[in-house]
Write a protein that holds these residues in place. Structure first.
Motif, PDB file in Angstrom:
ATOM      1  N   THR A  61      40.018 -24.157 -51.443  1.00 32.24           N
ATOM      2  CA  THR A  61      40.965 -25.257 -51.611  1.00 32.24           C
ATOM      3  C   THR A  61      41.188 -25.893 -50.247  1.00 32.24           C
ATOM      4  N   VAL A  62      40.729 -27.118 -50.108  1.00 36.97           N
ATOM      5  CA  VAL A  62      40.712 -27.786 -48.803  1.00 36.97           C
ATOM      6  C   VAL A  62      41.094 -29.250 -48.963  1.00 36.97           C
ATOM      7  N   ASP A  63      41.931 -29.734 -48.064  1.00 34.92           N
ATOM      8  CA  ASP A  63      42.218 -31.164 -47.936  1.00 34.92           C
ATOM      9  C   ASP A  63      41.426 -31.667 -46.740  1.00 34.92           C
ATOM     10  N   VAL A  64      40.440 -32.525 -46.979  1.00 35.20           N
ATOM     11  CA  VAL A  64      39.546 -32.944 -45.897  1.00 35.20           C
ATOM     12  C   VAL A  64      40.245 -33.785 -44.833  1.00 35.20           C
ATOM     13  N   THR A  65      41.470 -34.242 -45.118  1.00 31.25           N
ATOM     14  CA  THR A  65      42.201 -35.017 -44.112  1.00 31.25           C
ATOM     15  C   THR A  65      42.905 -34.112 -43.100  1.00 31.25           C
ATOM     16  N   VAL A  66      42.811 -32.800 -43.290  1.00 33.41           N
ATOM     17  CA  VAL A  66      43.430 -31.841 -42.369  1.00 33.41           C
ATOM     18  C   VAL A  66      42.305 -31.131 -41.618  1.00 33.41           C
ATOM     19  N   GLU A  67      42.114 -31.495 -40.371  1.00 35.03           N
ATOM     20  CA  GLU A  67      40.982 -30.981 -39.590  1.00 35.03           C
ATOM     21  C   GLU A  67      40.954 -29.468 -39.544  1.00 35.03           C
ATOM     22  N   LYS A  68      42.103 -28.841 -39.395  1.00 37.40           N
ATOM     23  CA  LYS A  68      42.181 -27.384 -39.302  1.00 37.40           C
ATOM     24  C   LYS A  68      41.633 -26.728 -40.566  1.00 37.40           C
ATOM     25  N   GLN A  69      41.937 -27.290 -41.720  1.00 37.17           N
ATOM     26  CA  GLN A  69      41.454 -26.713 -42.971  1.00 37.17           C
ATOM     27  C   GLN A  69      39.934 -26.805 -43.076  1.00 37.17           C
ATOM     28  N   VAL A  70      39.382 -27.923 -42.647  1.00 38.40           N
ATOM     29  CA  VAL A  70      37.926 -28.093 -42.702  1.00 38.40           C
ATOM     30  C   VAL A  70      37.243 -27.122 -41.739  1.00 38.40           C
ATOM     31  N   ARG A  71      37.795 -26.996 -40.550  1.00 40.81           N
ATOM     32  CA  ARG A  71      37.228 -26.079 -39.556  1.00 40.81           C
ATOM     33  C   ARG A  71      37.288 -24.633 -40.053  1.00 40.81           C
ATOM     34  N   GLU A  72      38.431 -24.250 -40.628  1.00 42.43           N
ATOM     35  CA  GLU A  72      38.574 -22.883 -41.123  1.00 42.43           C
ATOM     36  C   GLU A  72      37.621 -22.617 -42.293  1.00 42.43           C
ATOM     37  N   LEU A  73      37.396 -23.627 -43.132  1.00 43.75           N
ATOM     38  CA  LEU A  73      36.415 -23.506 -44.211  1.00 43.75           C
ATOM     39  C   LEU A  73      35.041 -23.150 -43.651  1.00 43.75           C
ATOM     40  N   VAL A  74      34.583 -23.937 -42.690  1.00 44.18           N
ATOM     41  CA  VAL A  74      33.249 -23.721 -42.122  1.00 44.18           C
ATOM     42  C   VAL A  74      33.175 -22.366 -41.425  1.00 44.18           C
ATOM     43  N   ASP A  75      34.200 -22.021 -40.658  1.00 45.00           N
ATOM     44  CA  ASP A  75      34.214 -20.736 -39.952  1.00 45.00           C
ATOM     45  C   ASP A  75      34.111 -19.572 -40.932  1.00 45.00           C
ATOM     46  N   ASP A  76      34.830 -19.673 -42.053  1.00 45.55           N
ATOM     47  CA  ASP A  76      34.816 -18.583 -43.022  1.00 45.55           C
ATOM     48  C   ASP A  76      33.465 -18.492 -43.729  1.00 45.55           C
ATOM     49  N   VAL A  77      32.868 -19.635 -44.039  1.00 47.67           N
ATOM     50  CA  VAL A  77      31.548 -19.628 -44.676  1.00 47.67           C
ATOM     51  C   VAL A  77      30.523 -18.969 -43.757  1.00 47.67           C
ATOM     52  N   VAL A  78      30.564 -19.309 -42.472  1.00 45.93           N
ATOM     53  CA  VAL A  78      29.632 -18.701 -41.518  1.00 45.93           C
ATOM     54  C   VAL A  78      29.882 -17.196 -41.401  1.00 45.93           C
ATOM     55  N   ALA A  79      31.142 -16.800 -41.383  1.00 46.76           N
ATOM     56  CA  ALA A  79      31.469 -15.377 -41.297  1.00 46.76           C
ATOM     57  C   ALA A  79      30.955 -14.615 -42.514  1.00 46.76           C
ATOM     58  N   ARG A  80      31.014 -15.232 -43.679  1.00 46.10           N
ATOM     59  CA  ARG A  80      30.625 -14.549 -44.914  1.00 46.10           C
ATOM     60  C   ARG A  80      29.129 -14.647 -45.202  1.00 46.10           C
ATOM     61  N   LEU A  81      28.535 -15.800 -44.912  1.00 48.82           N
ATOM     62  CA  LEU A  81      27.146 -16.035 -45.306  1.00 48.82           C
ATOM     63  C   LEU A  81      26.182 -16.132 -44.133  1.00 48.82           C
ATOM     64  N   GLY A  82      26.717 -16.250 -42.923  1.00 56.16           N
ATOM     65  CA  GLY A  82      25.862 -16.220 -41.743  1.00 56.16           C
ATOM     66  C   GLY A  82      25.326 -17.543 -41.268  1.00 56.16           C
ATOM     67  N   ARG A  83      25.492 -18.605 -42.085  1.00 57.37           N
ATOM     68  CA  ARG A  83      24.933 -19.896 -41.698  1.00 57.37           C
ATOM     69  C   ARG A  83      25.465 -21.001 -42.612  1.00 57.37           C
TER      70      ARG A  83
END
Length: 247
Positions: A61-83
């Motif tokens: 669940t992400v609001d793309v107008t909130v930079e922190k949420q988008v960054r945390e989304l990407v960081d978590d995906v990389v942590a879980r899937l590696g890329r």
């Protein structure tokens, strides 16, 4: 499809319309899809469908107008899937109205979603792509990013021209490292048609969609085509209109 299997693809605005069609298509082609949008119930349903049918999907669940949420989304995906292999900037708002109506609040909202939302995705994923030395940005613009609809679409077009410029800038700055694709849909089934608060414009937009709109799967197929190309080939621009759309 070749070159899609097991790629990690993040799609914003994935809870309906074009975004939903993209994740369903790519998952069917073997990608690991990451759905991002605000409506948790819709994301949960779509991701559940994909996983139940043998695909692989995560949702945030992400609001793309909130930079922190988008960054945390990407960081978590990389942590879980590696890329992350592909970032699809699809979230958008089409609040059309005559410029003279001075709907400044709607202008701000379109700028926040249509431009900043894409930029925040670029900012979050660019370092990941740099580390990998590979990646693919796919941004959904609009035919309105090529031609201004006189009388109603000026500010919306301005935001979609910006997506066009941003995508070209990505292509130039990342040549030899990443791929960049911008897609310009015409009338395609989506909830965009309901974004206008100006009653007269809203009625005209909905009538246009009723007359012309083609399935969102048409755009999803184009996204899959762009991703499926070999690494040395970039599909930079795709315009998709209904055959009957004359403008």
């Amino acid at each position: 499809m070749d070159n899609i299997g097991n790629k990690v693809v993040i799609v914003t605005g994935a809870s309906s319309g074009i975004g939903e069609a993209i994740v369903r298509k790519l998952a069917a082609d073997g990608a690991i899809v990451v759905l991002a949008a605000r409506r948790k119930d819709r994301l949960e349903k779509i991701a559940g469908d994909i996983n139940a049918s043998g695909g692989k999907a995560l949702y945030y669940t992400v609001d793309v107008t909130v930079e922190k949420q988008v960054r945390e989304l990407v960081d978590d995906v990389v942590a879980r899937l590696g890329r992350v292999d592909v970032m699809v900037g699809n979230a958008g708002l089409m609040a059309q109205a005559p410029l003279s109506s001075l709907k400044v609040d709607e202008w701000d909202r379109m700028i926040d979603i249509n431009i900043k939302g894409v930029l925040y995705g670029v900012a979050a994923v660019w370092p990941v792509f740099e580390k990998q030395q590979s990646g693919h940005f796919i941004n959904i613009s609009s035919v309105a990013g090529i031609k201004v609809a006189a009388g109603t679409g000026t500010v919306y077009s301005a935001t979609k021209y910006a997506v066009r410029a941003l995508s070209e800038g990505i292509r130039v700055e990342s040549a030899g490292k990443f791929r960049s694709t911008v897609i310009y849909p015409g009338y395609v089934e989506s909830e965009l048609m309901y974004g206008s608060s100006d009653e007269k414009t809203r009625e005209a937009v909905i009538a246009g969609y009723a007359k012309y709109a083609i399935p969102a799967a048409s755009v999803a197929n184009a996204v899959a085509y762009a991703i499926s190309q070999p690494a040395d080939t970039a599909i930079n621009e795709i315009v998709i209109r209904p055959t009957s759309q004359e403008f």
